[in-house]
Motif scaffolding. Structure first.
Motif, PDB file in Angstrom:
ATOM      1  N   ASP A  45       0.830  -1.216   0.000  1.00 44.03           N
ATOM      2  CA  ASP A  45       0.000   0.000   0.000  1.00 44.03           C
ATOM      3  C   ASP A  45       0.867   1.270   0.000  1.00 44.03           C
ATOM      4  O   ASP A  45       0.534   2.267   0.661  1.00 44.03           O
ATOM      5  CB  ASP A  45      -0.943   0.002   1.212  1.00 44.03           C
ATOM      6  CG  ASP A  45      -1.864  -1.203   1.209  1.00 44.03           C
ATOM      7  OD1 ASP A  45      -2.299  -1.625   0.120  1.00 44.03           O
ATOM      8  OD2 ASP A  45      -2.113  -1.756   2.297  1.00 44.03           O
ATOM      9  N   THR A  63      -0.998  -4.555  -2.860  1.00 38.08           N
ATOM     10  CA  THR A  63      -2.115  -3.718  -2.386  1.00 38.08           C
ATOM     11  C   THR A  63      -3.029  -4.576  -1.537  1.00 38.08           C
ATOM     12  O   THR A  63      -3.347  -5.711  -1.913  1.00 38.08           O
ATOM     13  CB  THR A  63      -2.924  -3.200  -3.598  1.00 38.08           C
ATOM     14  OG1 THR A  63      -2.015  -2.583  -4.501  1.00 38.08           O
ATOM     15  CG2 THR A  63      -3.980  -2.201  -3.177  1.00 38.08           C
ATOM     16  N   SER A  64      -3.439  -4.034  -0.406  1.00 37.73           N
ATOM     17  CA  SER A  64      -4.343  -4.804   0.448  1.00 37.73           C
ATOM     18  C   SER A  64      -5.656  -4.061   0.627  1.00 37.73           C
ATOM     19  O   SER A  64      -5.708  -2.834   0.545  1.00 37.73           O
ATOM     20  CB  SER A  64      -3.698  -5.051   1.816  1.00 37.73           C
ATOM     21  OG  SER A  64      -3.624  -3.842   2.542  1.00 37.73           O
ATOM     22  N   THR A  65      -6.712  -4.822   0.882  1.00 41.07           N
ATOM     23  CA  THR A  65      -8.026  -4.242   1.167  1.00 41.07           C
ATOM     24  C   THR A  65      -8.605  -4.944   2.380  1.00 41.07           C
ATOM     25  O   THR A  65      -8.631  -6.178   2.434  1.00 41.07           O
ATOM     26  CB  THR A  65      -8.986  -4.436  -0.033  1.00 41.07           C
ATOM     27  OG1 THR A  65      -8.336  -3.949  -1.210  1.00 41.07           O
ATOM     28  CG2 THR A  65     -10.293  -3.700   0.175  1.00 41.07           C
ATOM     29  N   CYS A  94      -5.171  -9.427  -0.349  1.00 35.56           N
ATOM     30  CA  CYS A  94      -3.935  -8.739  -0.715  1.00 35.56           C
ATOM     31  C   CYS A  94      -3.481  -9.246  -2.083  1.00 35.56           C
ATOM     32  O   CYS A  94      -3.509 -10.465  -2.335  1.00 35.56           O
ATOM     33  CB  CYS A  94      -2.878  -9.023   0.360  1.00 35.56           C
ATOM     34  SG  CYS A  94      -1.368  -8.087   0.112  1.00 35.56           S
ATOM     35  N   ARG A 127      -3.062  -6.306   7.670  1.00 36.19           N
ATOM     36  CA  ARG A 127      -2.666  -6.127   6.261  1.00 36.19           C
ATOM     37  C   ARG A 127      -1.235  -6.631   6.038  1.00 36.19           C
ATOM     38  O   ARG A 127      -0.926  -7.251   5.020  1.00 36.19           O
ATOM     39  CB  ARG A 127      -2.721  -4.638   5.877  1.00 36.19           C
ATOM     40  CG  ARG A 127      -4.116  -4.052   5.802  1.00 36.19           C
ATOM     41  CD  ARG A 127      -4.002  -2.551   5.601  1.00 36.19           C
ATOM     42  NE  ARG A 127      -5.263  -1.850   5.697  1.00 36.19           N
ATOM     43  CZ  ARG A 127      -6.057  -1.592   4.666  1.00 36.19           C
ATOM     44  NH1 ARG A 127      -5.720  -2.000   3.456  1.00 36.19           N
ATOM     45  NH2 ARG A 127      -7.178  -0.939   4.830  1.00 36.19           N
TER      46      ARG A 127
END
Ligand code: ADP
Length: 566
Positions: A232, A265-267, A393, A524
């Motif tokens: 991120d 990228t993580s959510t 991720c 994350r």
């Protein structure tokens, strides 16, 4: 197990002492009044308003008759004095509430005991005799208090059963000395040496009442670092505590591949710790009535107010109820700030159960945990509904990085993932185990950062996906992890070495600006590191390197058989 904290010695933990203080009758400031406070209040109210009314009437008459206001007759002087006296009393009366709050800060509607205990930093217990209250007269040995005896004599007394081993911290008022004496007693009793198990170099007071009981030392686990993990847009150096050779090196290689491909990228998909008590009724019909009640949106506000009262950070999200005949399992879900939250949520659940007991007097509470939570077990409910933090991720790995850093190809990885992580795991009947080795990375980070390692079971639930992009040039790789259970405050996170590892990640303790943000970031990072681990191990398998690298890193050059006989 954190939930078992309540089962500890009834008076040995300061938290329990606070509870006892809270449950015992409190001194009331109003006790000082000669009459019951409600009667005294009424009398002074009547006096105040009567005197005021009389004075106002008199002043109006004086104004009309042009008599100077300061010319007072006897009645006016008395009325003024009564007004003044009752005014002073009423000020004092409202003051009582203030004073009362000051005396008893913990009221039913207050924050949880830990909150009351003093702010945002969970207690670090000192191990002084004054703080550890001894629930009975102190144990005497040779006519002296235990602390005044030599360690050898105390250890012998423990061995002979004259002094309970578990009471050493309280009796000696020195946690380090208690651990040392207990260790001596254990060696005496078993005839086995604990040499090699370190004794010094740890703050035993920080363990007391929170992390471990009957302490005799601590185990050393090497901590390595993998990274930088570019996640991120931030770089993290990830601490991993493990004794498995190759693991950190492999994760490090995965981090490198991610970094050179532009990062991951993580959510955060969902967040909420769960606890599911089980209650029982005489009939399934009644159990169903409870289910309809707790799941009715019209009742949610009431239930959440009762639940949320227990902590500043616990916020009820929903209650999902399932039945097994006349047994009802209520799965509460709550946010828990930066804490992993098992203790926190259990307090809220207990509050709601007490409330429900009034509405459903025939309800029998069987257990605060009915296994539908589901804590430390591989379960479908966690896999589908999530528990703790649910994170996905992803990264896109460039083809040239895959061949240069990972020594394999996009097509080999895609095929291996399908055959191993998806088909192989399906054949094995896996539950949340559609990955190569998520649990390796999760466990290593959990141990380094003071998480509950037993929660590695559901925290390692993960499905790894690998799909070709750009006509097979690049690889989209992702890990989806629905149940990452982490905290940055409470439990083992406050121990010095674990706190240092959290500090390395920039997520130590409570996030004061945005409570919960530290724990979210840690979740994350766990997912990002798992992504790196998956990429690297899958590449090693695809390239047939696994056995070679394990022989290099895992096999000790020392004579293992000889070491075992020492
Ligand atoms: P767990 O349930 O994970 O064992 P606890 O609930 O026992 O954790 O410990 C968390 C403690 O830290 C609580 O007393 C809570 O009030 C306090 N605390 C302070 N700041 C925070 C925060 N930002 N998030 C969560 N808890 C916090």
């Amino acid at each position: 197990m954190r939930i078992n904290a309540a089962a500890r010695s009834p008076v040995s933990s300061p938290g329990q002492q606070l509870k006892m203080q809270r449950d015992s009758p409190k001194p009331l400031a109003s006790d000082a009044l000669p009459l019951p406070v409600s009667l005294t209040n009424k009398i002074f109210m009547v006096l105040f308003f009567s005197a005021s009314y009389y004075l106002m009437r008199r002043w109006r008459e004086k104004i009309r008759s042009s008599t100077p206001l300061h010319m007072l007759n006897l009645g006016e002087i008395v009325a003024l004095m009564v007004q003044l006296a009752s005014f002073i009393y009423l000020i004092g009366f409202f003051g009582i509430d203030y004073v009362q709050n000051y005396i008893n800060k913990s009221s039913d509607g207050s924050w949880d005991l830990d909150d009351v205990r003093g702010g945002d930093i969970p207690r670090r217990q000192r191990c002084s005799a004054a703080e550890i209250r001894i629930p009975r007269p102190p144990v005497l040995l040779r006519g002296k208090t235990l602390a005044d005896n030599a360690d050898d004599d105390i250890a012998s007394a423990v061995r002979e059963g004259a002094v309970p081993s578990h009471s050493l911290e309280a009796e000696l008022g020195d946690c380090g000395r208690a651990a040392s004496v207990r260790r001596q007693a254990v060696e005496l009793t078993t005839g086995r040496s604990l040499e090699g198990l370190p004794l010094t170099g740890i703050d035993y007071a920080s363990i007391l009442g929170q992390c471990c009981e009957m302490v005799v030392g601590y185990v050393q686990i090497p901590v390595g670092v993998a990274g930088p993990l570019l996640l991120d847009g931030f770089e993290f150096t990830v601490p991993m505590a493990t004794t498995e050779g190759c693991l950190v090196a492999s994760t490090n290689r995965g981090c490198k591949a991610i970094y050179q491909s532009g990062g991951a990228t993580s959510t955060l998909l969902r967040e909420g710790m769960t606890r599911a008590p089980v209650v029982r009724f005489a009939t399934a019909k009644r159990a169903a009535e409870l289910k309809f009640f707790v799941e009715d949106a019209n009742n949610f506000e009431t239930l959440s107010v009762i639940f949320n009262r227990t902590s500043r950070f616990a916020r009820l999200q929903d209650i999902f109820c399932v039945l097994a005949g006349r047994n009802a399992y209520l799965r509460f879900r709550s946010s828990t700030g930066d804490a992993m939250g098992m203790n926190m949520i259990s307090k809220g659940v207990q509050n709601v159960l007490s409330y429900l007991q009034h509405l459903f007097p025939d309800m029998e509470s069987v257990s605060v945990s009915g296994n539908f939570c589901a804590d430390k077990k591989a379960t479908a409910v966690n896999w589908v509904e999530g528990r703790g933090k649910s994170v996905v991720c992803e990264a896109v790995l460039k083809g040239e990085i895959i061949s240069k850093v990972l020594k394999t190809s996009v097509s080999a990885l895609v095929e291996l993932n399908m055959v191993k992580n998806l088909a192989g795991s399906a054949l094995a009947g896996a539950l949340g185990g559609f990955n190569a080795h998520a649990s390796n990375i999760v466990s290593a980070i959990f141990i380094a950062t003071g998480q509950d390692p037993a929660q590695n079971v559901e925290s390692s639930h993960c499905i790894t996906m690998m799909e070709a992009l750009n006509g097979g040039q690049d690889l989209h790789v992702s890990v989806t992890m629905p149940s990452i259970e982490v905290g940055t405050i409470g439990g083992g996170t406050q121990l010095a070495s674990q706190a240092a590892c959290l500090n390395l990640l920039g997520v130590k303790g409570a996030n004061l600006e945005s409570p919960g943000a530290n724990a979210q970031t840690l979740a994350r990072i766990v997912a990002g590191a798992v992504l790196a681990g998956e990429i690297s191990l899958m590449s090693a398998l695809a390239a047939g390197q696994l056995v070679n690298s394990h022989m290099k890193y895992n096999r000790s050059s020392q004579n293992v058989a000889e070491a075992g006989t020492r």
